[in-house]
Design a protein around this motif. Structure first.
Motif: not given
Length: 117
Positions: A43-48, A86-92
């Motif tokens: 979660v801490m790496d989630w953009p925005g 939709s970011s790579p972090q969000g998909r992860r």
């Protein structure tokens, strides 16, 4: 006395919120451990992401709470949340839910209105 314009301006959405509700999992101890040690670091790496919070202490006013845990995340607007998802972090993050949420998950999002005034 407030004018209609002032009232309208005060009712503008100030952010967009994501809420995740978790029904009771098969193994509550595993859920807590995995969630804190594996999922929240993602979660801490989630953009925005502007802010986030969670709790395992969900209570109901009357009777047993229908949820075991809750998570809230704040984004600037719906577009920022969509980009984060939709970011790579969000998909992860989305793929990781199956590793701990054996009771399922309810995901909601909505614009938040400013109620101060």
């Amino acid at each position: 006395m407030s004018t209609a314009r002032e009232y309208s301006a005060a009712r503008q959405a100030v952010l967009h919120k994501l809420v995740v509700l978790y029904p009771k999992p098969a193994d509550p101890d595993h859920f807590r451990d995995y969630y804190v040690n594996n999922h929240l670091p993602l979660v801490m790496d989630w953009p925005g992401l502007l802010a986030w919070r969670y709790s395992f202490d969900v209570a109901a006013t009357n009777g047993e709470a229908p949820y075991f845990a809750v998570f809230e995340a704040d984004f600037a607007d719906a577009a920022a949340l969509a980009a984060a998802r939709s970011s790579p972090q969000g998909r992860r993050l989305a793929a990781d839910v199956a590793n701990y949420a054996t009771g399922g998950v309810v995901v909601m999002d909505y614009p938040v209105q400013d109620g101060t005034g």
